[in-house]
Design a protein around this motif. Structure first.
Motif, PDB file in Angstrom:
ATOM      1  N   LYS A  45     -13.032   8.314  -1.662  1.00 21.34           N
ATOM      2  CA  LYS A  45     -12.882   6.820  -2.261  1.00 21.34           C
ATOM      3  C   LYS A  45     -11.738   6.949  -2.959  1.00 21.34           C
ATOM      4  O   LYS A  45     -11.650   6.214  -3.884  1.00 21.34           O
ATOM      5  CB  LYS A  45     -14.009   7.031  -3.197  1.00 21.34           C
ATOM      6  CG  LYS A  45     -15.289   7.023  -2.018  1.00 21.34           C
ATOM      7  CD  LYS A  45     -16.075   6.534  -2.892  1.00 21.34           C
ATOM      8  CE  LYS A  45     -17.305   6.994  -1.725  1.00 21.34           C
ATOM      9  NZ  LYS A  45     -19.482   6.323  -2.261  1.00 21.34           N
ATOM     10  N   THR A  46     -10.291   7.252  -3.041  1.00 21.45           N
ATOM     11  CA  THR A  46      -9.216   7.110  -3.883  1.00 21.45           C
ATOM     12  C   THR A  46      -8.221   7.587  -2.979  1.00 21.45           C
ATOM     13  O   THR A  46      -8.197   7.274  -1.675  1.00 21.45           O
ATOM     14  CB  THR A  46      -8.974   8.495  -5.093  1.00 21.45           C
ATOM     15  OG1 THR A  46      -8.282   9.454  -4.146  1.00 21.45           O
ATOM     16  CG2 THR A  46     -10.513   8.510  -6.247  1.00 21.45           C
ATOM     17  N   ILE A  47      -6.510   6.589  -3.462  1.00 23.53           N
ATOM     18  CA  ILE A  47      -5.583   6.104  -2.609  1.00 23.53           C
ATOM     19  C   ILE A  47      -4.481   7.465  -2.626  1.00 23.53           C
ATOM     20  O   ILE A  47      -3.444   6.630  -3.206  1.00 23.53           O
ATOM     21  CB  ILE A  47      -5.522   5.346  -2.259  1.00 23.53           C
ATOM     22  CG1 ILE A  47      -6.697   4.155  -2.695  1.00 23.53           C
ATOM     23  CG2 ILE A  47      -4.362   4.656  -1.412  1.00 23.53           C
ATOM     24  CD1 ILE A  47      -6.250   2.432  -1.805  1.00 23.53           C
ATOM     25  N   PRO A  48      -4.336   8.990  -2.476  1.00 24.02           N
ATOM     26  CA  PRO A  48      -3.618   9.605  -2.949  1.00 24.02           C
ATOM     27  C   PRO A  48      -1.995   9.507  -2.140  1.00 24.02           C
ATOM     28  O   PRO A  48      -2.037   8.788  -1.246  1.00 24.02           O
ATOM     29  CB  PRO A  48      -4.615  10.926  -2.252  1.00 24.02           C
ATOM     30  CG  PRO A  48      -4.972  10.620  -1.528  1.00 24.02           C
ATOM     31  CD  PRO A  48      -5.626   9.057  -2.000  1.00 24.02           C
ATOM     32  N   GLY A  49      -1.496   9.517  -3.048  1.00 21.11           N
ATOM     33  CA  GLY A  49      -0.196   9.669  -2.608  1.00 21.11           C
ATOM     34  C   GLY A  49       0.603   8.065  -1.995  1.00 21.11           C
ATOM     35  O   GLY A  49       1.197   8.533  -1.390  1.00 21.11           O
ATOM     36  N   HIS A  50       0.282   6.921  -2.916  1.00 17.41           N
ATOM     37  CA  HIS A  50       0.298   5.810  -2.858  1.00 17.41           C
ATOM     38  C   HIS A  50       0.575   5.515  -4.275  1.00 17.41           C
ATOM     39  O   HIS A  50       0.374   5.774  -5.372  1.00 17.41           O
ATOM     40  CB  HIS A  50      -0.425   5.025  -2.180  1.00 17.41           C
ATOM     41  CG  HIS A  50      -0.539   5.587  -0.788  1.00 17.41           C
ATOM     42  ND1 HIS A  50      -0.823   7.068   0.120  1.00 17.41           N
ATOM     43  CD2 HIS A  50       0.162   4.396   0.062  1.00 17.41           C
ATOM     44  CE1 HIS A  50      -0.845   6.817   0.309  1.00 17.41           C
ATOM     45  NE2 HIS A  50      -0.254   5.096   1.987  1.00 17.41           N
ATOM     46  N   ALA A  51       1.372   4.605  -4.021  1.00 18.52           N
ATOM     47  CA  ALA A  51       2.158   3.587  -5.667  1.00 18.52           C
ATOM     48  C   ALA A  51       1.392   3.070  -5.125  1.00 18.52           C
ATOM     49  O   ALA A  51       0.935   1.665  -3.565  1.00 18.52           O
ATOM     50  CB  ALA A  51       3.913   3.075  -5.000  1.00 18.52           C
ATOM     51  N   GLU A  79       1.026  -4.087  -2.556  1.00 17.62           N
ATOM     52  CA  GLU A  79       1.061  -3.612  -1.181  1.00 17.62           C
ATOM     53  C   GLU A  79       1.083  -2.049  -1.676  1.00 17.62           C
ATOM     54  O   GLU A  79       2.555  -1.635  -1.333  1.00 17.62           O
ATOM     55  CB  GLU A  79       1.784  -3.581   0.458  1.00 17.62           C
ATOM     56  CG  GLU A  79       1.648  -5.658   0.130  1.00 17.62           C
ATOM     57  CD  GLU A  79       2.632  -6.610   0.944  1.00 17.62           C
ATOM     58  OE1 GLU A  79       3.111  -5.236   1.797  1.00 17.62           O
ATOM     59  OE2 GLU A  79       2.356  -7.396   1.497  1.00 17.62           O
ATOM     60  N   PRO A  80      -0.107  -0.631  -1.147  1.00 18.36           N
ATOM     61  CA  PRO A  80       0.075   0.147  -1.422  1.00 18.36           C
ATOM     62  C   PRO A  80       1.549   0.708  -0.352  1.00 18.36           C
ATOM     63  O   PRO A  80       1.872  -0.133   0.740  1.00 18.36           O
ATOM     64  CB  PRO A  80      -1.229   0.774  -1.409  1.00 18.36           C
ATOM     65  CG  PRO A  80      -2.094  -0.140  -1.702  1.00 18.36           C
ATOM     66  CD  PRO A  80      -1.319  -1.612  -0.992  1.00 18.36           C
ATOM     67  N   PHE A  81       1.802   1.599  -1.224  1.00 17.36           N
ATOM     68  CA  PHE A  81       3.128   2.400   0.457  1.00 17.36           C
ATOM     69  C   PHE A  81       3.178   3.945  -0.205  1.00 17.36           C
ATOM     70  O   PHE A  81       3.517   4.180  -1.742  1.00 17.36           O
ATOM     71  CB  PHE A  81       4.635   1.886  -0.180  1.00 17.36           C
ATOM     72  CG  PHE A  81       5.292   1.852  -1.354  1.00 17.36           C
ATOM     73  CD1 PHE A  81       5.807   3.090  -1.745  1.00 17.36           C
ATOM     74  CD2 PHE A  81       5.143   0.720  -2.275  1.00 17.36           C
ATOM     75  CE1 PHE A  81       7.019   2.859  -2.951  1.00 17.36           C
ATOM     76  CE2 PHE A  81       5.730   0.812  -3.804  1.00 17.36           C
ATOM     77  CZ  PHE A  81       6.468   1.926  -4.090  1.00 17.36           C
ATOM     78  N   LYS A 120      -7.766  -5.972   3.426  1.00 14.55           N
ATOM     79  CA  LYS A 120      -6.697  -5.732   3.499  1.00 14.55           C
ATOM     80  C   LYS A 120      -5.727  -4.453   3.387  1.00 14.55           C
ATOM     81  O   LYS A 120      -5.013  -4.195   4.155  1.00 14.55           O
ATOM     82  CB  LYS A 120      -5.740  -7.228   3.714  1.00 14.55           C
ATOM     83  CG  LYS A 120      -4.684  -7.029   3.937  1.00 14.55           C
ATOM     84  CD  LYS A 120      -3.363  -8.472   4.229  1.00 14.55           C
ATOM     85  CE  LYS A 120      -2.762  -8.625   5.010  1.00 14.55           C
ATOM     86  NZ  LYS A 120      -1.354 -10.010   4.606  1.00 14.55           N
ATOM     87  N   TYR A 121      -5.860  -4.485   1.507  1.00 19.66           N
ATOM     88  CA  TYR A 121      -4.563  -3.268   1.288  1.00 19.66           C
ATOM     89  C   TYR A 121      -4.942  -1.662   0.970  1.00 19.66           C
ATOM     90  O   TYR A 121      -4.855  -0.274   1.468  1.00 19.66           O
ATOM     91  CB  TYR A 121      -4.150  -3.917   0.228  1.00 19.66           C
ATOM     92  CG  TYR A 121      -2.964  -5.126   0.553  1.00 19.66           C
ATOM     93  CD1 TYR A 121      -1.884  -4.885   1.666  1.00 19.66           C
ATOM     94  CD2 TYR A 121      -3.256  -5.686   0.216  1.00 19.66           C
ATOM     95  CE1 TYR A 121      -1.025  -6.050   1.953  1.00 19.66           C
ATOM     96  CE2 TYR A 121      -1.899  -7.208   0.541  1.00 19.66           C
ATOM     97  CZ  TYR A 121      -1.019  -7.131   1.098  1.00 19.66           C
ATOM     98  OH  TYR A 121      -0.595  -7.987   2.079  1.00 19.66           O
ATOM     99  N   LEU A 122      -6.176  -1.712   0.454  1.00 22.15           N
ATOM    100  CA  LEU A 122      -7.361  -0.435  -0.037  1.00 22.15           C
ATOM    101  C   LEU A 122      -8.238   0.560   1.021  1.00 22.15           C
ATOM    102  O   LEU A 122      -7.724   1.373   0.853  1.00 22.15           O
ATOM    103  CB  LEU A 122      -7.342  -0.730  -1.625  1.00 22.15           C
ATOM    104  CG  LEU A 122      -6.562  -1.582  -3.149  1.00 22.15           C
ATOM    105  CD1 LEU A 122      -7.390  -1.601  -3.466  1.00 22.15           C
ATOM    106  CD2 LEU A 122      -5.500  -1.027  -2.647  1.00 22.15           C
ATOM    107  N   ILE A 123      -8.741  -0.655   1.199  1.00 22.92           N
ATOM    108  CA  ILE A 123      -9.844   0.298   2.099  1.00 22.92           C
ATOM    109  C   ILE A 123      -9.666   0.931   2.744  1.00 22.92           C
ATOM    110  O   ILE A 123      -9.513   2.013   3.549  1.00 22.92           O
ATOM    111  CB  ILE A 123     -10.900  -1.011   2.464  1.00 22.92           C
ATOM    112  CG1 ILE A 123     -12.297  -1.163   0.713  1.00 22.92           C
ATOM    113  CG2 ILE A 123     -11.768   0.016   3.293  1.00 22.92           C
ATOM    114  CD1 ILE A 123     -13.097  -1.830   1.151  1.00 22.92           C
ATOM    115  N   PRO A 124      -8.231   0.564   4.068  1.00 18.76           N
ATOM    116  CA  PRO A 124      -7.366   1.066   6.079  1.00 18.76           C
ATOM    117  C   PRO A 124      -6.902   2.861   5.322  1.00 18.76           C
ATOM    118  O   PRO A 124      -7.339   3.595   6.008  1.00 18.76           O
ATOM    119  CB  PRO A 124      -7.098   0.269   5.764  1.00 18.76           C
ATOM    120  CG  PRO A 124      -7.215  -1.452   5.473  1.00 18.76           C
ATOM    121  CD  PRO A 124      -8.247  -0.424   4.015  1.00 18.76           C
TER     122      PRO A 124
END
Length: 127
Positions: A45-51, A79-81, A120-124
């Motif tokens: 439930k995290t977003i590894p490897g992103h700003a 916007e995460p990248f 829009k940006y995090l869950i996907p």
């Protein structure tokens, strides 16, 4: 922009505004905007490897031997990248950072705006 890698769960805590102090074993003289990046370590439930977010490094306080509290404020969602994190402070090209102006702690975004941003940006891209 100067960037700092944190564990992905801690990076999300910064993004949510729940984490305003980052503890480090080293100080820095740098003050100003700081891009918070999640490390590549996969935590559910995290977003590894992103700003994930830009904050301001307001101050660094010495707590004891090799203990420093980095004070973070002025959160601005981006916007995460994908980004490859590094140890210590590192640089990321400013052109990669796309702010989401409605999600800025100084604008007091509504729950609806925050939820729409997350949808829009995090869950996907969540692990």
């Amino acid at each position: 922009m100067k960037a700092l890698s944190l564990r992905s769960d801690y990076a999300l805590d910064v993004l949510s505004g729940d984490k305003t102090i980052e503890y480090r074993s080293w100080p820095t003289k740098y003050r100003g905007d700081l891009l918070i990046c999640a490390t590549a370590h996969k935590i559910p439930k995290t977003i590894p490897g992103h700003a994930l977010v830009v904050v301001r490094l307001k101050d660094v306080k010495k707590l004891g031997d090799h203990q420093y509290a980095w004070q973070l404020d002025h959160l601005r969602a981006i916007e995460p990248f994908p980004v490859k994190g590094r140890q210590r402070l590192f640089n990321v090209d400013d052109s990669l950072i796309k702010y989401h102006p409605e999600v800025d702690d100084e604008n007091n975004p509504s729950e609806e705006v925050i939820k729409a941003f997350a949808q829009k940006y995090l869950i996907p891209i969540r692990y």
